[in-house]
Design an enzyme around this catalytic site. Sequence first.
Site, mmCIF file in Angstrom:
data_model
loop_
_atom_site.group_PDB
_atom_site.id
_atom_site.type_symbol
_atom_site.label_atom_id
_atom_site.label_comp_id
_atom_site.label_asym_id
_atom_site.label_seq_id
_atom_site.Cartn_x
_atom_site.Cartn_y
_atom_site.Cartn_z
ATOM 1 N N GLY A 26 0.865 -1.182 0.000
ATOM 2 C CA GLY A 26 0.000 0.000 0.000
ATOM 3 C C GLY A 26 0.897 1.226 0.000
ATOM 4 O O GLY A 26 2.043 1.176 -0.466
ATOM 5 N N ILE A 38 6.703 -3.219 10.577
ATOM 6 C CA ILE A 38 6.242 -1.850 10.866
ATOM 7 C C ILE A 38 4.717 -1.783 10.726
ATOM 8 O O ILE A 38 4.158 -0.696 10.614
ATOM 9 C CB ILE A 38 6.910 -0.799 9.933
ATOM 10 C CG1 ILE A 38 6.686 -1.139 8.461
ATOM 11 C CG2 ILE A 38 8.365 -0.620 10.252
ATOM 12 C CD1 ILE A 38 6.867 0.049 7.537
ATOM 13 N N HIS A 93 7.121 1.479 18.805
ATOM 14 C CA HIS A 93 6.061 1.947 17.897
ATOM 15 C C HIS A 93 6.218 3.452 17.609
ATOM 16 O O HIS A 93 5.353 4.257 17.973
ATOM 17 C CB HIS A 93 4.674 1.654 18.482
ATOM 18 C CG HIS A 93 3.606 1.614 17.437
ATOM 19 N ND1 HIS A 93 2.470 0.866 17.552
ATOM 20 C CD2 HIS A 93 3.493 2.246 16.238
ATOM 21 C CE1 HIS A 93 1.706 1.038 16.490
ATOM 22 N NE2 HIS A 93 2.322 1.879 15.667
HETATM 23 O O1 LIG Z 1 -0.412 5.279 12.214
HETATM 24 C C1 LIG Z 1 -0.235 4.100 12.478
HETATM 25 O O2 LIG Z 1 -1.174 3.291 12.434
HETATM 26 C C2 LIG Z 1 1.098 3.645 12.850
HETATM 27 O O3 LIG Z 1 1.224 2.615 13.449
HETATM 28 C C3 LIG Z 1 2.296 4.441 12.461
HETATM 29 O O4 LIG Z 1 3.469 3.828 12.845
#
Ligand SMILES: O=C(O)C(=O)CO
Length: 271
Positions: free
Chosen positions: A103, A185, A235
């Site tokens: 994406g 990630i 995170h």
């Molecule tokens: O914005 C989000 O969902 C994230 O986890 C960014 O790291």
Amino acid sequence: MPIVINRELLMSMPNLKVITLLSVGYEALDLEMLKERGIRASYLPDVQSDACADAAIALLLAVSRRIVEAAVQYKDNVDIISEPSRFVGREVTGSTIGIFGLGSIGIQVAERAKGFRMKILYHNRRKRSVKDDFDLGAVYVSNLYDMLPQVDFLVLCCPLTSATRGIIGTKELEAMKSSAILINISRGGVVNTDALVDALHRGVIGGAGLDVTDPEPLTKDHPLFDLPNVVVIPHMAGATLETRNRMMDLSIENIVAGIEGKPMPSEIPIK
Ligand SMILES: O=C(O)C(=O)CO
């Protein structure tokens, strides 16, 4: 504990009309409940893609080149650099990357991978257009199990859904090269953490770079913190000043539009 916007929380706010999430992932929302209550919600697509892709590459380099391990040891012993066999990592340039979820963030990871002359494979629910594949120099692999044995780096960029929850477990890790590095990630829940810890202990894969984990946060004594070939960060992939500013601007636009009953710039479709 991740905050879950569930029935109990919503019941405590009877006048709530609009929610804006400070994230691109919106698995924390109970969409059924929002529909019942007529609450509108927005999220933050695209504005974090560069920062998240940068973080993925930072983790990939940190693990493959043993950056954190070396930095920590150097501080304790300044003589260690005289030893050429120390901290020998794996070359990123010219390696093969497998992106799970091409994406907006996955595309930016691919753009960066091109700079490292990587062979780029990707697995997605759907193949992207021929033009996208050509522009990125990326090759679609319809079956995840065909991609796993080929990659030096598996980068998870997919959303957490019922289809992706726990999708990377023992079988998937065992299908990878013993030198391969997993980068996550996306969301911790995409990976079965016990399976990952076990695979790392057994040398099934070469290492992991994790922005997200399950549980999140990890417990202080979590085994992932003890593995030298794991870099785990709290995170923070989107944590740049520029990205945070874009996130705040878009959130404010969403809230104002939501309160005024206008279309929100990035509204979550609640069917
Ligand atoms: O914005 C989000 O969902 C994230 O986890 C960014 O790291």
